[in-house]
Motif scaffolding. Structure first.
Motif, PDB file in Angstrom:
ATOM      1  N   ALA B  28       0.861  -1.183   0.000  1.00  0.00           N
ATOM      2  CA  ALA B  28       0.000   0.000   0.000  1.00  0.00           C
ATOM      3  C   ALA B  28       0.896   1.231   0.000  1.00  0.00           C
ATOM      4  O   ALA B  28       2.008   1.196   0.515  1.00  0.00           O
ATOM      5  CB  ALA B  28      -0.901  -0.017   1.233  1.00  0.00           C
ATOM      6  N   VAL B  29       0.414   2.322  -0.596  1.00  0.00           N
ATOM      7  CA  VAL B  29       1.249   3.528  -0.622  1.00  0.00           C
ATOM      8  C   VAL B  29       1.297   4.175   0.759  1.00  0.00           C
ATOM      9  O   VAL B  29       2.162   4.992   1.026  1.00  0.00           O
ATOM     10  CB  VAL B  29       0.734   4.554  -1.664  1.00  0.00           C
ATOM     11  CG1 VAL B  29       0.872   3.971  -3.052  1.00  0.00           C
ATOM     12  CG2 VAL B  29      -0.698   4.967  -1.383  1.00  0.00           C
ATOM     13  N   GLY B  30       0.364   3.815   1.628  1.00  0.00           N
ATOM     14  CA  GLY B  30       0.382   4.370   2.979  1.00  0.00           C
ATOM     15  C   GLY B  30      -0.931   4.085   3.689  1.00  0.00           C
ATOM     16  O   GLY B  30      -1.660   3.180   3.298  1.00  0.00           O
ATOM     17  N   ARG B  31      -1.156   4.823   4.748  1.00  0.00           N
ATOM     18  CA  ARG B  31      -2.388   4.672   5.505  1.00  0.00           C
ATOM     19  C   ARG B  31      -3.049   6.029   5.688  1.00  0.00           C
ATOM     20  O   ARG B  31      -2.348   7.051   5.783  1.00  0.00           O
ATOM     21  CB  ARG B  31      -2.070   4.070   6.893  1.00  0.00           C
ATOM     22  CG  ARG B  31      -1.493   2.666   6.864  1.00  0.00           C
ATOM     23  CD  ARG B  31      -2.579   1.624   6.690  1.00  0.00           C
ATOM     24  NE  ARG B  31      -2.015   0.282   6.656  1.00  0.00           N
ATOM     25  CZ  ARG B  31      -2.498  -0.732   7.367  1.00  0.00           C
ATOM     26  NH1 ARG B  31      -3.510  -0.555   8.188  1.00  0.00           N
ATOM     27  NH2 ARG B  31      -1.970  -1.930   7.253  1.00  0.00           N
ATOM     28  N   SER B  32      -4.349   6.045   5.792  1.00  0.00           N
ATOM     29  CA  SER B  32      -5.056   7.284   6.119  1.00  0.00           C
ATOM     30  C   SER B  32      -4.836   7.596   7.596  1.00  0.00           C
ATOM     31  O   SER B  32      -4.281   6.786   8.337  1.00  0.00           O
ATOM     32  CB  SER B  32      -6.540   7.126   5.833  1.00  0.00           C
ATOM     33  OG  SER B  32      -7.149   6.360   6.859  1.00  0.00           O
ATOM     34  N   GLU B  33      -5.312   8.777   8.037  1.00  0.00           N
ATOM     35  CA  GLU B  33      -5.145   9.118   9.450  1.00  0.00           C
ATOM     36  C   GLU B  33      -5.803   8.078  10.345  1.00  0.00           C
ATOM     37  O   GLU B  33      -5.342   7.810  11.439  1.00  0.00           O
ATOM     38  CB  GLU B  33      -5.750  10.502   9.723  1.00  0.00           C
ATOM     39  CG  GLU B  33      -5.005  11.626   9.015  1.00  0.00           C
ATOM     40  CD  GLU B  33      -5.520  12.982   9.460  1.00  0.00           C
ATOM     41  OE1 GLU B  33      -6.394  13.013  10.350  1.00  0.00           O
ATOM     42  OE2 GLU B  33      -5.047  13.997   8.911  1.00  0.00           O
ATOM     43  N   GLY B  34      -6.897   7.542   9.859  1.00  0.00           N
ATOM     44  CA  GLY B  34      -7.605   6.551  10.673  1.00  0.00           C
ATOM     45  C   GLY B  34      -7.030   5.157  10.548  1.00  0.00           C
ATOM     46  O   GLY B  34      -7.539   4.223  11.160  1.00  0.00           O
ATOM     47  N   GLY B  35      -5.996   4.981   9.740  1.00  0.00           N
ATOM     48  CA  GLY B  35      -5.373   3.677   9.635  1.00  0.00           C
ATOM     49  C   GLY B  35      -5.819   2.859   8.442  1.00  0.00           C
ATOM     50  O   GLY B  35      -5.465   1.683   8.321  1.00  0.00           O
ATOM     51  N   ARG B  37      -5.826   1.406   4.755  1.00  0.00           N
ATOM     52  CA  ARG B  37      -4.836   1.208   3.694  1.00  0.00           C
ATOM     53  C   ARG B  37      -5.185   2.072   2.485  1.00  0.00           C
ATOM     54  O   ARG B  37      -6.351   2.144   2.090  1.00  0.00           O
ATOM     55  CB  ARG B  37      -4.807  -0.254   3.239  1.00  0.00           C
ATOM     56  CG  ARG B  37      -4.217  -1.220   4.234  1.00  0.00           C
ATOM     57  CD  ARG B  37      -4.498  -2.642   3.801  1.00  0.00           C
ATOM     58  NE  ARG B  37      -3.992  -3.602   4.770  1.00  0.00           N
ATOM     59  CZ  ARG B  37      -4.655  -3.956   5.855  1.00  0.00           C
ATOM     60  NH1 ARG B  37      -5.836  -3.437   6.119  1.00  0.00           N
ATOM     61  NH2 ARG B  37      -4.138  -4.838   6.690  1.00  0.00           N
ATOM     62  N   LEU B  38      -4.182   2.690   1.881  1.00  0.00           N
ATOM     63  CA  LEU B  38      -4.386   3.474   0.656  1.00  0.00           C
ATOM     64  C   LEU B  38      -3.532   2.883  -0.459  1.00  0.00           C
ATOM     65  O   LEU B  38      -2.343   2.629  -0.267  1.00  0.00           O
ATOM     66  CB  LEU B  38      -3.991   4.938   0.915  1.00  0.00           C
ATOM     67  CG  LEU B  38      -4.844   5.627   1.992  1.00  0.00           C
ATOM     68  CD1 LEU B  38      -4.325   7.024   2.267  1.00  0.00           C
ATOM     69  CD2 LEU B  38      -6.316   5.666   1.576  1.00  0.00           C
ATOM     70  N   PHE B  39      -4.171   2.649  -1.607  1.00  0.00           N
ATOM     71  CA  PHE B  39      -3.482   2.040  -2.748  1.00  0.00           C
ATOM     72  C   PHE B  39      -3.445   2.997  -3.924  1.00  0.00           C
ATOM     73  O   PHE B  39      -4.339   3.845  -4.089  1.00  0.00           O
ATOM     74  CB  PHE B  39      -4.205   0.758  -3.176  1.00  0.00           C
ATOM     75  CG  PHE B  39      -4.218  -0.314  -2.122  1.00  0.00           C
ATOM     76  CD1 PHE B  39      -3.149  -1.185  -1.976  1.00  0.00           C
ATOM     77  CD2 PHE B  39      -5.299  -0.445  -1.257  1.00  0.00           C
ATOM     78  CE1 PHE B  39      -3.157  -2.173  -1.002  1.00  0.00           C
ATOM     79  CE2 PHE B  39      -5.309  -1.427  -0.276  1.00  0.00           C
ATOM     80  CZ  PHE B  39      -4.236  -2.291  -0.152  1.00  0.00           C
ATOM     81  N   GLY B  40      -2.415   2.870  -4.752  1.00  0.00           N
ATOM     82  CA  GLY B  40      -2.317   3.677  -5.961  1.00  0.00           C
ATOM     83  C   GLY B  40      -2.860   2.916  -7.170  1.00  0.00           C
ATOM     84  O   GLY B  40      -3.203   1.732  -7.082  1.00  0.00           O
ATOM     85  N   GLU B  41      -2.872   3.616  -8.305  1.00  0.00           N
ATOM     86  CA  GLU B  41      -3.404   3.014  -9.534  1.00  0.00           C
ATOM     87  C   GLU B  41      -2.583   1.803  -9.963  1.00  0.00           C
ATOM     88  O   GLU B  41      -3.110   0.865 -10.550  1.00  0.00           O
ATOM     89  CB  GLU B  41      -3.382   4.051 -10.659  1.00  0.00           C
ATOM     90  CG  GLU B  41      -4.434   5.152 -10.524  1.00  0.00           C
ATOM     91  CD  GLU B  41      -5.842   4.619 -10.654  1.00  0.00           C
ATOM     92  OE1 GLU B  41      -6.068   3.765 -11.528  1.00  0.00           O
ATOM     93  OE2 GLU B  41      -6.718   5.038  -9.862  1.00  0.00           O
ATOM     94  N   GLU B  42      -1.285   1.847  -9.692  1.00  0.00           N
ATOM     95  CA  GLU B  42      -0.435   0.746 -10.162  1.00  0.00           C
ATOM     96  C   GLU B  42      -0.778  -0.575  -9.481  1.00  0.00           C
ATOM     97  O   GLU B  42      -0.392  -1.634  -9.954  1.00  0.00           O
ATOM     98  CB  GLU B  42       1.042   1.088  -9.957  1.00  0.00           C
ATOM     99  CG  GLU B  42       1.553   0.939  -8.532  1.00  0.00           C
ATOM    100  CD  GLU B  42       1.039   2.052  -7.620  1.00  0.00           C
ATOM    101  OE1 GLU B  42       0.344   2.955  -8.115  1.00  0.00           O
ATOM    102  OE2 GLU B  42       1.316   1.984  -6.398  1.00  0.00           O
TER     103      GLU B  42
END
Lengths: 129, 129
Positions: B28-35, B37-42
């Motif tokens: 995952a590219v990172g996490r939101s403030e709430g935890g 998972r955030l993913f990119g288009e790739e």
DNA sequence: CTTGACTCTCCTCCCGTGGGGAGACTCTAA
DNA sequence: TTAGAGTCTCCCCACGGGAGGAGAGTCAAG
């Protein structure tokens, strides 16, 4: 006969014998005063039967059914025959799948380029994905 | 893109995506403030790649190695080629085994007697065991 | 602000056939 | 009687790829 003796004579590990007893495949004739499983001579024949059917691809569940027929005093030959026919059908199906799969793999490798031009839109240009 | 959106666009269950991330297949590219998972288009391209290699019989471990090569900036074509060749060898071996097994089953059924004479020394007279 | 949808971590379970080991008990021969 | 070998139950582990659910926290639209 205690479990170690049966293991020695049958060539199967003690763990396996306990497992078979748990599943009801191999009933012990009873327990000693201290709680040791006691098996009769017919256990050896039963284990040979189980071993043979396992080598023919039957699951322990299948074998359990066959032994239930035997224990009911009937010949399990008809049940075994049906299981073996089903086994052949499964093998045939699996063979078809594998042959198809092999063709797919082979055709991919046929045109494989060891050193293709990199393409940022895909991870592997040969697979185009 | 949160995990639900990626699941919808890729067609894979959320559980699978989390599992792939745990294995390191899908960073995952990172996490939101709430935890979250955030993913990119790739990630979508990556999942297509994984799906394709899985369909060719590679394990997630195999795929992991290929992705590691890709992430190192190299083309994984050579690795994939080797994996596919190994896959063909495994299929060939399995085909040999299955053909042999089928012959054994067939020859047993060839001479099968549906209603043999009972024999108290064996459980199934056809198998003689 | 509220509500409902979404997501988090953590746990267990599945398939089949047992293997490995802990800790406690029992049997047998000297 | 005692030592050592045998056995008991109970629990976790393997493989491969997730599925299912509990309980709690988060996000976004109205």
């Amino acid at each position: 006969m205690k479990i170690g003796a049966l293991a020695g004579r049958s060539g199967l590990p003690i763990k396996t014998l306990r497992y078979y007893e748990d599943l009801g495949l191999l009933p012990a004739v009873g327990r000693s005063e201290g709680g040791y499983r006691l098996f009769g001579e017919e256990s050896l024949r039963r284990l040979e039967f189980i071993r043979r059917l396992k080598s023919l691809g039957l699951t322990l569940d299948d074998i359990h059914e066959c032994l239930a027929v035997h224990d009911a005093g009937e010949l399990p030959c008809g049940d075994i025959q049906r299981q073996l026919q089903r086994q052949i059908d499964l093998v045939d199906e699996r063979l078809r799948e594998l042959r198809l799969f092999r063709r797919e793999l082979q055709s991919l490798l046929q045109n494989w380029q060891s050193d293709p031009a990199p393409n940022t839109a895909v991870i592997c240009p040969n697979l185009n994905v």
